[in-house]
Scaffold this motif. Sequence first.
Motif, PDB file in Angstrom:
ATOM      1  N   CYS A 197       2.491   1.656  -3.486  1.00 12.95           N
ATOM      2  CA  CYS A 197       1.531   2.130  -4.489  1.00 12.95           C
ATOM      3  C   CYS A 197       1.234   3.615  -4.308  1.00 12.95           C
ATOM      4  O   CYS A 197       1.162   4.374  -5.278  1.00 12.95           O
ATOM      5  N   ASP A 198       1.082   4.044  -3.051  1.00  9.23           N
ATOM      6  CA  ASP A 198       0.832   5.461  -2.782  1.00  9.23           C
ATOM      7  C   ASP A 198       2.007   6.320  -3.226  1.00  9.23           C
ATOM      8  O   ASP A 198       1.816   7.450  -3.691  1.00  9.23           O
ATOM      9  N   VAL A 256       5.097  -0.409  -9.121  1.00 10.07           N
ATOM     10  CA  VAL A 256       5.580  -1.405  -8.169  1.00 10.07           C
ATOM     11  C   VAL A 256       5.832  -2.714  -8.911  1.00 10.07           C
ATOM     12  O   VAL A 256       4.928  -3.256  -9.554  1.00 10.07           O
ATOM     13  N   SER A 281       0.833  -1.217   0.000  1.00  9.47           N
ATOM     14  CA  SER A 281       0.000   0.000   0.000  1.00  9.47           C
ATOM     15  C   SER A 281       0.859   1.256   0.000  1.00  9.47           C
ATOM     16  O   SER A 281       0.579   2.217  -0.732  1.00  9.47           O
ATOM     17  N   GLU A 302      -1.130  -6.291  -9.703  1.00  5.90           N
ATOM     18  CA  GLU A 302      -1.822  -5.176  -9.068  1.00  5.90           C
ATOM     19  C   GLU A 302      -0.916  -3.961  -8.901  1.00  5.90           C
ATOM     20  O   GLU A 302      -1.403  -2.829  -8.790  1.00  5.90           O
ATOM     21  N   GLY A 303       0.391  -4.185  -8.904  1.00 10.28           N
ATOM     22  CA  GLY A 303       1.311  -3.072  -8.730  1.00 10.28           C
ATOM     23  C   GLY A 303       1.736  -2.413 -10.020  1.00 10.28           C
ATOM     24  O   GLY A 303       2.346  -1.341 -10.003  1.00 10.28           O
ATOM     25  N   PHE A 320       1.113   1.206 -10.681  1.00 13.53           N
ATOM     26  CA  PHE A 320       1.631   2.113  -9.650  1.00 13.53           C
ATOM     27  C   PHE A 320       3.159   2.152  -9.592  1.00 13.53           C
ATOM     28  O   PHE A 320       3.728   2.726  -8.662  1.00 13.53           O
TER      29      PHE A 320
END
Length: 313
Positions: free
Chosen positions: A146-147, A194, A143, A188-189, A192
């Motif tokens: 990603c931020d 990642v 998290s 999922e990364g 972002f």
Amino acid sequence: MTDQPAPELRFDGRVAVITGAGRGLGRAYALLLASKGARVVVNDPGAAISGESVDAGPAEEVVAEIVSAGGEAVVSTASVATPEGGQAIIDTAVEHFGRIDILVHNAGNNRYASLAEMTYEDFDAVLDVHLRGAFHVVRPAFSLMCDAGYGRIVLTSSIGGIYGNKNVANYAASKAGIIGLSNVAALEGQEFGVKSNVIVPAALTRLAEGLDTSAYPPMGPELTAPAVGWLAHENCSITGEMLVAIAGRVARAFIAETPGVYRPSWTVEEVDEQMAAIRDTSDPWILPVVPSAHLDHITKSFAIAMEGSAHVG
């Protein structure tokens, strides 16, 4: 005209969390990244190979070695085996260095037993450190990465997780599961910044105690560390992949499928008759996890079915 040396790949300004970094492979990773400018959280509760007991000494010694060489590092003795421990490890990076850019999950333990005799306690004890431990640190770190729009995750599998081995059902299941976890983090990364990959290392560490290694080639942890360093670096150009590092050999491991055989319907006897063709690896599918191996698998399979049914019709 002389060849110019390649520019050094450094980690200045980056913060790395390395679990199981008090000894063996993790120690080598921590020392390497710190020598190249990373600020490092050296996580290790100092447990025995079975996962029991606590001793801050190994992590403190690695931190002292990094600091004496001019680097920055802090100790974390929290255990990856619990959600609270995983959160505490990541919190240590944020509290001391304000961020996390790199996560290397290397912590591990072993409890040997045959499949028929392995206890549930021994199965869970190994999953808690290897597989659940990976989730316990990946979840809070992911998290934050990603931020921030950047992250490098390196999870540790094993040839035991890919190919299996006797007397380590707990270890093999954990290491196979880590591959799936890394693939999801990679997918999922992706948007972002990642990246998540798997290292499949082999080195002579205390986990090799009791084995006859007299005929082995040089297999020190320092031979694996550079591959992990590259996976942890911003220059890393892959995600959702596996790199093998053993005795000086660095290679890619991957999952492939045969094209297989299409029939509009099957009987058990027909599967038997077609097994050689089903298993024919001469023209394999290699589907990259990122961006779309899951979808590609389905799409290609459906296309074969549609083409086959058209011919049948």
